[in-house]
Write a protein that holds these residues in place. Sequence first.
Motif: not given
Length: 103
Positions: A74-78, A80-84
């Motif tokens: 993914v492009g950013s940590r945000e 990544e957290l959104k997908a989770v």
Amino acid sequence: MRFNKVLYAFMLAASVASFTGCAATPKQDSTGQYLDDTAITAKVKAAIFADPNLKLFEIKVVTFKGVVQLSGFVGSREEELKAVDLARHVSGVKAVQNKMSVK
């Protein structure tokens, strides 16, 4: 008469073996669980693809006994957290394992 008993015993053994073949093991889903996991995977993929920011990334989704594993980039940590978060809110998901990496 003896032939009927032998045939009955054979049919009983065959039916027991066929039911055992559909049973779950610690490393393998039962037939019903496999179908449930396939449905969960499809729902998680649809939820991720519906998000305009996440559909651009290659996120792999694998489900085993209700536990979803997300992997890919993914492009950013945000993101990544959104997908989770999206995966957690899909019905039937027991847990989410995050194996994604930020590019």
